[in-house]
Design a protein around this motif. Structure first.
Motif, PDB file in Angstrom:
ATOM      1  N   LYS A 146       0.836  -1.199   0.000  1.00  0.00           N
ATOM      2  CA  LYS A 146       0.000   0.000   0.000  1.00  0.00           C
ATOM      3  C   LYS A 146       0.872   1.251   0.000  1.00  0.00           C
ATOM      4  O   LYS A 146       1.815   1.360   0.786  1.00  0.00           O
ATOM      5  CB  LYS A 146      -0.914  -0.006   1.224  1.00  0.00           C
ATOM      6  CG  LYS A 146      -1.915   1.145   1.279  1.00  0.00           C
ATOM      7  CD  LYS A 146      -2.813   1.017   2.511  1.00  0.00           C
ATOM      8  CE  LYS A 146      -3.862   2.121   2.567  1.00  0.00           C
ATOM      9  NZ  LYS A 146      -4.740   1.988   3.763  1.00  0.00           N
ATOM     10  N   GLY A 147       0.535   2.195  -0.878  1.00  0.00           N
ATOM     11  CA  GLY A 147       1.340   3.407  -0.942  1.00  0.00           C
ATOM     12  C   GLY A 147       0.551   4.621  -1.383  1.00  0.00           C
ATOM     13  O   GLY A 147      -0.587   4.522  -1.830  1.00  0.00           O
ATOM     14  N   LYS A 165       3.477  18.712   7.822  1.00  0.00           N
ATOM     15  CA  LYS A 165       4.162  17.671   8.589  1.00  0.00           C
ATOM     16  C   LYS A 165       5.533  17.399   7.969  1.00  0.00           C
ATOM     17  O   LYS A 165       5.722  17.500   6.757  1.00  0.00           O
ATOM     18  CB  LYS A 165       3.349  16.376   8.596  1.00  0.00           C
ATOM     19  CG  LYS A 165       1.954  16.503   9.205  1.00  0.00           C
ATOM     20  CD  LYS A 165       1.999  16.750  10.699  1.00  0.00           C
ATOM     21  CE  LYS A 165       0.593  16.782  11.287  1.00  0.00           C
ATOM     22  NZ  LYS A 165       0.616  17.077  12.747  1.00  0.00           N
ATOM     23  N   THR A 166       6.471  17.014   8.810  1.00  0.00           N
ATOM     24  CA  THR A 166       7.786  16.624   8.319  1.00  0.00           C
ATOM     25  C   THR A 166       7.698  15.239   7.681  1.00  0.00           C
ATOM     26  O   THR A 166       6.740  14.489   7.921  1.00  0.00           O
ATOM     27  CB  THR A 166       8.798  16.578   9.465  1.00  0.00           C
ATOM     28  OG1 THR A 166       8.422  15.519  10.364  1.00  0.00           O
ATOM     29  CG2 THR A 166       8.846  17.903  10.213  1.00  0.00           C
ATOM     30  N   PRO A 167       8.682  14.850   6.887  1.00  0.00           N
ATOM     31  CA  PRO A 167       8.691  13.484   6.356  1.00  0.00           C
ATOM     32  C   PRO A 167       8.613  12.423   7.453  1.00  0.00           C
ATOM     33  O   PRO A 167       7.936  11.401   7.269  1.00  0.00           O
ATOM     34  CB  PRO A 167      10.011  13.418   5.585  1.00  0.00           C
ATOM     35  CG  PRO A 167      10.244  14.820   5.129  1.00  0.00           C
ATOM     36  CD  PRO A 167       9.749  15.676   6.265  1.00  0.00           C
ATOM     37  N   ALA A 168       9.276  12.643   8.569  1.00  0.00           N
ATOM     38  CA  ALA A 168       9.224  11.669   9.661  1.00  0.00           C
ATOM     39  C   ALA A 168       7.815  11.574  10.235  1.00  0.00           C
ATOM     40  O   ALA A 168       7.328  10.474  10.546  1.00  0.00           O
ATOM     41  CB  ALA A 168      10.221  12.060  10.758  1.00  0.00           C
ATOM     42  N   GLU A 169       7.150  12.715  10.393  1.00  0.00           N
ATOM     43  CA  GLU A 169       5.783  12.701  10.907  1.00  0.00           C
ATOM     44  C   GLU A 169       4.824  12.037   9.933  1.00  0.00           C
ATOM     45  O   GLU A 169       3.938  11.271  10.337  1.00  0.00           O
ATOM     46  CB  GLU A 169       5.331  14.134  11.207  1.00  0.00           C
ATOM     47  CG  GLU A 169       6.043  14.754  12.401  1.00  0.00           C
ATOM     48  CD  GLU A 169       5.740  16.228  12.556  1.00  0.00           C
ATOM     49  OE1 GLU A 169       5.680  16.701  13.704  1.00  0.00           O
ATOM     50  OE2 GLU A 169       5.575  16.925  11.519  1.00  0.00           O
ATOM     51  N   LEU A 170       4.983  12.318   8.653  1.00  0.00           N
ATOM     52  CA  LEU A 170       4.144  11.679   7.643  1.00  0.00           C
ATOM     53  C   LEU A 170       4.338  10.168   7.655  1.00  0.00           C
ATOM     54  O   LEU A 170       3.364   9.406   7.592  1.00  0.00           O
ATOM     55  CB  LEU A 170       4.479  12.227   6.252  1.00  0.00           C
ATOM     56  CG  LEU A 170       4.015  13.642   5.930  1.00  0.00           C
ATOM     57  CD1 LEU A 170       4.645  14.115   4.626  1.00  0.00           C
ATOM     58  CD2 LEU A 170       2.491  13.690   5.823  1.00  0.00           C
ATOM     59  N   ALA A 171       5.579   9.739   7.711  1.00  0.00           N
ATOM     60  CA  ALA A 171       5.869   8.307   7.711  1.00  0.00           C
ATOM     61  C   ALA A 171       5.200   7.623   8.893  1.00  0.00           C
ATOM     62  O   ALA A 171       4.619   6.534   8.761  1.00  0.00           O
ATOM     63  CB  ALA A 171       7.376   8.074   7.732  1.00  0.00           C
ATOM     64  N   GLN A 172       5.272   8.235  10.059  1.00  0.00           N
ATOM     65  CA  GLN A 172       4.667   7.640  11.247  1.00  0.00           C
ATOM     66  C   GLN A 172       3.151   7.574  11.115  1.00  0.00           C
ATOM     67  O   GLN A 172       2.528   6.564  11.445  1.00  0.00           O
ATOM     68  CB  GLN A 172       5.061   8.447  12.486  1.00  0.00           C
ATOM     69  CG  GLN A 172       4.593   7.826  13.786  1.00  0.00           C
ATOM     70  CD  GLN A 172       5.172   6.444  14.015  1.00  0.00           C
ATOM     71  OE1 GLN A 172       6.372   6.233  13.840  1.00  0.00           O
ATOM     72  NE2 GLN A 172       4.333   5.483  14.387  1.00  0.00           N
ATOM     73  N   MET A 173       2.532   8.645  10.638  1.00  0.00           N
ATOM     74  CA  MET A 173       1.081   8.680  10.472  1.00  0.00           C
ATOM     75  C   MET A 173       0.607   7.598   9.505  1.00  0.00           C
ATOM     76  O   MET A 173      -0.317   6.831   9.801  1.00  0.00           O
ATOM     77  CB  MET A 173       0.640  10.052   9.965  1.00  0.00           C
ATOM     78  CG  MET A 173       0.772  11.182  10.964  1.00  0.00           C
ATOM     79  SD  MET A 173       0.397  12.802  10.232  1.00  0.00           S
ATOM     80  CE  MET A 173      -1.334  12.569   9.801  1.00  0.00           C
ATOM     81  N   TYR A 174       1.236   7.536   8.344  1.00  0.00           N
ATOM     82  CA  TYR A 174       0.790   6.592   7.322  1.00  0.00           C
ATOM     83  C   TYR A 174       1.114   5.148   7.700  1.00  0.00           C
ATOM     84  O   TYR A 174       0.359   4.225   7.352  1.00  0.00           O
ATOM     85  CB  TYR A 174       1.406   6.959   5.964  1.00  0.00           C
ATOM     86  CG  TYR A 174       0.623   8.027   5.232  1.00  0.00           C
ATOM     87  CD1 TYR A 174      -0.383   7.682   4.330  1.00  0.00           C
ATOM     88  CD2 TYR A 174       0.875   9.369   5.434  1.00  0.00           C
ATOM     89  CE1 TYR A 174      -1.110   8.649   3.658  1.00  0.00           C
ATOM     90  CE2 TYR A 174       0.157  10.355   4.765  1.00  0.00           C
ATOM     91  CZ  TYR A 174      -0.835   9.988   3.878  1.00  0.00           C
ATOM     92  OH  TYR A 174      -1.558  10.954   3.209  1.00  0.00           O
ATOM     93  N   ALA A 175       2.197   4.940   8.410  1.00  0.00           N
ATOM     94  CA  ALA A 175       2.541   3.581   8.837  1.00  0.00           C
ATOM     95  C   ALA A 175       1.460   3.015   9.749  1.00  0.00           C
ATOM     96  O   ALA A 175       1.168   1.807   9.711  1.00  0.00           O
ATOM     97  CB  ALA A 175       3.895   3.567   9.531  1.00  0.00           C
ATOM     98  N   THR A 176       0.838   3.863  10.565  1.00  0.00           N
ATOM     99  CA  THR A 176      -0.218   3.378  11.463  1.00  0.00           C
ATOM    100  C   THR A 176      -1.464   2.935  10.697  1.00  0.00           C
ATOM    101  O   THR A 176      -2.305   2.218  11.249  1.00  0.00           O
ATOM    102  CB  THR A 176      -0.631   4.463  12.480  1.00  0.00           C
ATOM    103  OG1 THR A 176      -1.227   5.568  11.790  1.00  0.00           O
ATOM    104  CG2 THR A 176       0.559   4.932  13.289  1.00  0.00           C
ATOM    105  N   GLN A 177      -1.578   3.331   9.444  1.00  0.00           N
ATOM    106  CA  GLN A 177      -2.726   2.966   8.618  1.00  0.00           C
ATOM    107  C   GLN A 177      -2.388   1.868   7.607  1.00  0.00           C
ATOM    108  O   GLN A 177      -3.114   1.664   6.634  1.00  0.00           O
ATOM    109  CB  GLN A 177      -3.274   4.201   7.890  1.00  0.00           C
ATOM    110  CG  GLN A 177      -3.751   5.291   8.836  1.00  0.00           C
ATOM    111  CD  GLN A 177      -4.848   4.805   9.775  1.00  0.00           C
ATOM    112  OE1 GLN A 177      -5.826   4.186   9.343  1.00  0.00           O
ATOM    113  NE2 GLN A 177      -4.688   5.076  11.069  1.00  0.00           N
TER     114      GLN A 177
END
Length: 296
Positions: free
Chosen positions: A14-15, A28-40
């Motif tokens: 999924k991407g 959001k920073t790239p790190a924040e985006l990565a964390q948010m999307y990883a939870t989904q």
């Protein structure tokens, strides 16, 4: 010679292929985006900040998912038409100092995947969509749908398919995640690839071995030489979409769902793709099922 596009023997990843971070106009920073999307449940994201040419392999930080390189270009062409174009890939020697057309052609020359972004929201005509030979087009953009209901690009996509049946259709977030642009995780792609690596995912994206969704899932997409057969999550409607008014559909309005459908695609259709719709009205789309073999 046309060949069936899909090979779903790999794994589904999924991407999201259109996002903005604090590197341009995102919240959001790239790190924040990565964390948010990883939870989904996301496996990868694409860096597509405005005129920021990413190079993830040069970064030292670790993320909970895979980032792919990209950029979003915007500007006017020689005809005066305004465009936003998402380019996926790692690019060298490109900068904001280039004109829109020069940057677009340079990204193409470096093997980038060029995707026409939110054409209805931009007011792009069908002629605009056809002018630059884009590899794909956003058939659904979540932020543009929220802003003013102009998130769909299906009309532009079908016009592009009439000319070039291999053109890709992508559903994206275009997430900015600011107070005035809060939406995210509203549309995505599911890529079938042998592994979750940048090389494998980008190759599968370029080949069109993915589907786009707002909720429903294709489990498998197969062709036995005579009929196309799909397995999906429970859906109310399944449509084989062809040119103009051509189409074949299954389903009913009584709430009954199905997970298997089989179609014989008319040989005279220049292109065909599949659309599934669940009981909530959420849809998912394959790419065009056949593509011209490059060696033909």
């Amino acid at each position: 010679m046309a060949e069936f596009r899909y090979d779903t023997r790999g794994s589904w990843f999924k991407g999201n292929c259109h996002l903005h971070s604090t590197a341009s106009d995102g919240g959001k920073t790239p790190a924040e985006l990565a964390q948010m999307y990883a939870t989904q449940g996301y496996d990868f994201l694409c860096r597509t900040d405005h005129w920021v040419f990413s190079n993830v392999c040069q970064e030292s930080g670790a993320y909970p998912l895979l980032w792919l390189d990209g950029v979003e270009l915007n500007g006017r062409d020689y005809a005066g038409s305004s465009y936003h174009v998402v380019c996926l890939g790692t690019f060298e020697g490109l900068s904001r100092e280039l004109s829109f057309v020069a940057a677009l052609e340079a990204a193409r020359a470096q093997g980038g995947l060029l995707i026409l972004a939110h054409p209805l929201w931009m007011g792009n005509t069908l002629e605009d969509a056809l002018r630059w030979g884009f590899d794909g087009v956003e058939i659904y953009n979540h932020v543009c749908h929220w802003l003013n209901g102009k998130g769909e690009g299906l009309v532009h996509w079908n016009a592009m398919l009439e000319r070039s049946p291999g053109v890709l259709g992508l559903a994206v977030d275009d997430a900015h995640i600011r107070p005035e642009h809060p939406g995210w995780n509203g549309a995505w792609v599911m890529v079938n690839a042998p592994e979750c690596s940048s090389e494998a995912l980008l190759a599968a994206l370029k080949a069109g071995n993915f589907y786009s969704s707002r909720g429903p899932e294709f489990k498998s997409i197969d062709y036995d030489g005579d009929e196309v057969r799909i397995h999906s999550s429970p859906v109310q409607f399944v449509r084989l979409v062809g040119p103009a008014d051509k189409g074949i559909r299954m389903g009913s309005f009584d709430g009954e769902t199905r997970q298997v459908a089989t179609f014989k695609v008319p040989a005279e259709w220049p292109y065909a793709y599949l659309e599934i719709e669940d009981v909530r009205g959420r849809r998912a789309w394959t790419n065009s099922l056949w593509v011209e073999h490059k060696g033909a």
